[in-house]
Design an enzyme around this catalytic site. Sequence first.
Site, short mmCIF file in Angstrom:
data_model
loop_
_atom_site.label_atom_id
_atom_site.label_comp_id
_atom_site.label_asym_id
_atom_site.label_seq_id
_atom_site.Cartn_x
_atom_site.Cartn_y
_atom_site.Cartn_z
N ASP A 1 48.35 46.25 22.91
CA ASP A 1 48.24 47.32 21.92
C ASP A 1 49.32 47.07 20.86
O ASP A 1 50.27 46.33 21.09
CB ASP A 1 48.44 48.67 22.60
CG ASP A 1 48.40 49.82 21.63
OD1 ASP A 1 47.56 49.81 20.72
OD2 ASP A 1 49.22 50.74 21.78
N LYS A 2 49.19 47.70 19.70
CA LYS A 2 50.17 47.50 18.63
C LYS A 2 51.18 48.65 18.58
O LYS A 2 52.38 48.46 18.75
CB LYS A 2 49.49 47.37 17.27
CG LYS A 2 50.46 47.09 16.12
CD LYS A 2 49.79 47.13 14.78
CE LYS A 2 49.49 48.55 14.36
NZ LYS A 2 50.71 49.36 14.08
N GLU B 1 53.03 62.92 12.35
CA GLU B 1 53.09 64.28 11.81
C GLU B 1 54.51 64.80 11.78
O GLU B 1 54.94 65.46 10.84
CB GLU B 1 52.20 65.20 12.66
CG GLU B 1 51.89 66.52 12.01
CD GLU B 1 50.79 67.27 12.72
OE1 GLU B 1 49.83 67.70 12.05
OE2 GLU B 1 50.88 67.43 13.95
N PHE C 1 41.91 68.39 13.26
CA PHE C 1 41.80 66.93 13.20
C PHE C 1 41.14 66.42 14.48
O PHE C 1 41.39 66.93 15.57
CB PHE C 1 43.19 66.30 13.06
CG PHE C 1 43.19 64.81 13.17
CD1 PHE C 1 43.06 64.02 12.04
CD2 PHE C 1 43.33 64.18 14.40
CE1 PHE C 1 43.05 62.64 12.13
CE2 PHE C 1 43.32 62.81 14.51
CZ PHE C 1 43.19 62.04 13.36
N ARG D 1 52.14 52.82 7.27
CA ARG D 1 51.01 53.66 7.65
C ARG D 1 50.80 54.72 6.57
O ARG D 1 51.77 55.37 6.15
CB ARG D 1 51.26 54.31 9.00
CG ARG D 1 51.50 53.31 10.12
CD ARG D 1 52.13 53.96 11.34
NE ARG D 1 51.22 54.91 11.95
CZ ARG D 1 50.42 54.62 12.97
NH1 ARG D 1 50.39 53.39 13.46
NH2 ARG D 1 49.62 55.53 13.50
N THR E 1 44.01 47.13 18.38
CA THR E 1 44.62 48.33 17.81
C THR E 1 43.58 49.16 17.06
O THR E 1 42.53 48.64 16.65
CB THR E 1 45.76 47.95 16.85
OG1 THR E 1 46.30 49.11 16.25
CG2 THR E 1 45.25 47.02 15.74
N ASP F 1 44.45 50.71 14.25
CA ASP F 1 44.91 50.77 12.86
C ASP F 1 43.93 50.08 11.91
O ASP F 1 43.10 49.28 12.32
CB ASP F 1 46.29 50.14 12.72
CG ASP F 1 47.40 51.13 13.06
OD1 ASP F 1 47.12 52.33 13.00
OD2 ASP F 1 48.51 50.69 13.38
N ASN G 1 45.12 55.71 25.49
CA ASN G 1 44.03 54.94 24.91
C ASN G 1 44.03 53.48 25.38
O ASN G 1 43.10 52.73 25.09
CB ASN G 1 44.10 54.99 23.38
CG ASN G 1 45.38 54.37 22.85
OD1 ASN G 1 46.41 54.41 23.50
ND2 ASN G 1 45.31 53.80 21.67
#
Length: 946
Positions: free
Chosen positions: A454-455, A555, A596, A652, A732, A734, A896
């Site tokens: 994963d990243k 957040e 969300f 990001r 990932t 992203d 995840n």
Amino acid sequence: MSTERDSETTFDEDSQPNDEVVPYSDDETEDELDDQGSAVEPEQNRVNREAEENREPFRKECTWQVKANDRKYHEQPHFMNTKFLCIKESKYANNAIKTYKYNAFTFIPMNLFEQFKRAANLYFLALLILQAVPQISTLAWYTTLVPLLVVLGVTAIKDLVDDVARHKMDKEINNRTCEVIKDGRFKVAKWKEIQVGDVIRLKKNDFVPADILLLSSSEPNSLCYVETAELDGETNLKFKMSLEITDQYLQREDTLATFDGFIECEEPNNRLDKFTGTLFWRNTSFPLDADKILLRGCVIRNTDFCHGLVIFAGADTKIMKNSGKTRFKRTKIDYLMNYMVYTIFVVLILLSAGLAIGHAYWEAQVGNSSWYLYDGEDDTPSYRGFLIFWGYIIVLNTMVPISLYVSVEVIRLGQSHFINWDLQMYYAEKDTPAKARTTTLNEQLGQIHYIFSDKTGTLTQNIMTFKKCCINGQIYGDHRDASQHNHNKIEQVDFSWNTYADGKLAFYDHYLIEQIQSGKEPEVRQFFFLLAVCHTVMVDRTDGQLNYQAASPDEGALVNAARNFGFAFLARTQNTITISELGTERTYNVLAILDFNSDRKRMSIIVRTPEGNIKLYCKGADTVIYERLHRMNPTKQETQDALDIFANETLRTLCLCYKEIEEKEFTEWNKKFMAASVASTNRDEALDKVYEEIEKDLILLGATAIEDKLQDGVPETISKLAKADIKIWVLTGDKKETAENIGFACELLTEDTTICYGEDINSLLHARMENQRNRGGVYAKFAPPVQESFFPPGGNRALIITGSWLNEILLEKKTKRNKILKLKFPRTEEERRMRTQSKRRLEAKKEQRQKNFVDLACECSAVICCRVTPKQKAMVVDLVKRYKKAITLAIGDGANDVNMIKISSSSLMYTKNIPTLSSSTGVSCMTCPHWRWNKWTRRNASCHVE
């Protein structure tokens, strides 16, 4: 002719994969696939479909019924399910959990059954039986019984010790206490005594014993703060909020004791972030969602006490539904040992058979003529040969190593201690040594060919810092003074003018501070006001200081940035939110929060200002925001250019926008919103549709850029792994640009690397499939396979592919099923046969395509899969394991990543903020995938190998 399609695969030739979007939600792809029939719909099917459309929707989602303070209600006959023959039990589970494997009655038979699955043990059991036959026994029976009992006993004691630990853990958990309403008052009861429908009271720092509906709490507006580390690994606090009606009327013990609410909700499932239900009370229905539910495994924080109604108990709770079946992973050593034992069996049988045949021949020729060998038996030579065969099986039993499995287990146990004692894998900053939580996979670490990582939080630190922003088309965050002059070196911005600044934000653009204080551009102030108001962060005051608890580090970084720039989030209630705007406190009425989720990829909030104006504020991914902007947005292109710049710097990004809403427009929309909120079926779809109606014609404010730094030593580690010929694949969620730039940052990609994208891969695979089809024919199966390279020799190549292209290439594109029931004519025998053949052809094509993809990817030095779902991560790992027969290692730090970790040969799960595989620290934390009820915990994860 009818067109046939695989029930798991759909092809859409006209659609082009979108690199920017996650292809689908995992929850929607298990069985929501459109089963396509004939291209021309029969007339009767059309009539049936129209009839179904006109029928009232069947309420199949909300079939779980809970009556408050009424245990007898849940014991009614129609709630009983047949367990075995005439034995029935309630469909409502009790709250006692069981993670152990054995009890006093089942230990011996179950453990013996498991041990005799091993070939060597089964052989010696058969040998013991043979030695009990006098005609063939050549050794005393106890010569086999004693070693067999020792081996079985040692293994049984080990299993017993492990299971006793499970019993103790279960007993400790089941005997925890909380207060439950009995006979009209709260009484102390054990967790295992709690039942569905009970009203319970929990206090600060208590664990939640079951999945409960929050009724009220000691906080204003019945807010309740919980820590969900046992569920999702997040140590940040989250808040839950009860319904206004229960907050108003269910605060005292007497009102809670007389509470008779009735709940209809979804059946028990494993979706931690979703809940659909309705509370019926006082002749009114109230919608329930996940924000009003406290799940088992959470811990009550910063709340003196709260009350809740038990909805799911014990095995029905979401955390237990997520535990799944324990999957025992076997290493190559295990398979090698079984292969050796089976080989020894074959050799032993052949050797004994040869000796028995020779003995029978000798008996026929010589045996009976020798008086000194005559035993008084007149059996035939063939019968004597048959008996002597079993005699040789007994005599040669030492060929089978009975202690082989035990010896290997002892070696593995020693290896696990060496891992725990390894000083080179000790992380001094956190005082954390390596921890081998299993003894079954140790030797796999030295045989790894592919690493899947994963990243976020693994290659990167998952510590977010606000670095830059774009407001009204202008980029802020460079080294500038108040006069917009750029400097190579400039002092850090001084936030001492702001009483709420935390002093931790390092920012160097003084011009942005000048713009905020002067107010020349109102968009700048509105930008940071949006960050301060549009979120789900919770605030706690300690010694006069504001402490933010965010559900995600992204957040939290944005709200902290707004706080430092003068717009501090101070407090929230169920209907209000208070903001300090450059020292002036203002309270806004919260009219609606548009949540969300992974599909919407955005969040919105609708507030009423003190002046009476209604405004919507929205933040989300650039792809979804740009689709909903008003056509007249003068800074749209400038903001897009800024987003590209931020992506190139591995930052990001999020886009921010707003709109003003007329009172009449909001009133009409709110009616639809309330109706969708109480919908008993398809509530999520109904809410999404209502959200879409209001989230349009937005005005773009700008974009944020957050930095997520690499872990220490990542480039050096990757370089050393590459020298060991270990290939690294990054999986990932992203966006492509961010993933690609992280690849360059960690030196997976270099300037001389040739990068292949989704369209390039698709064309290469298409050409390969055509060549294979052309070579096919009647004699194709007899021809030797041709191993062709996809790329010419030499050169450094890498593959970057998005989730949408991955589905396109692997023929995994999926569509949602129409919810309307479709009645169709039964297929004829010919149609069924053609459909079966078509499905077989599609499966063969799909398998060949996937194998070609794996061959292509393995020719690359690095592979980056971005915008992929957890299910796709597991699919990629499974493909490599299946077609390359290689040892794989999956590395992750969050929920995840669980899917790919469970399917991988070996797995590493990293504790938060501990560096990944670096040359200095090595393996930081190693856990096995055989997790039980707290398998998603990144702290104190327990392991139960079965």
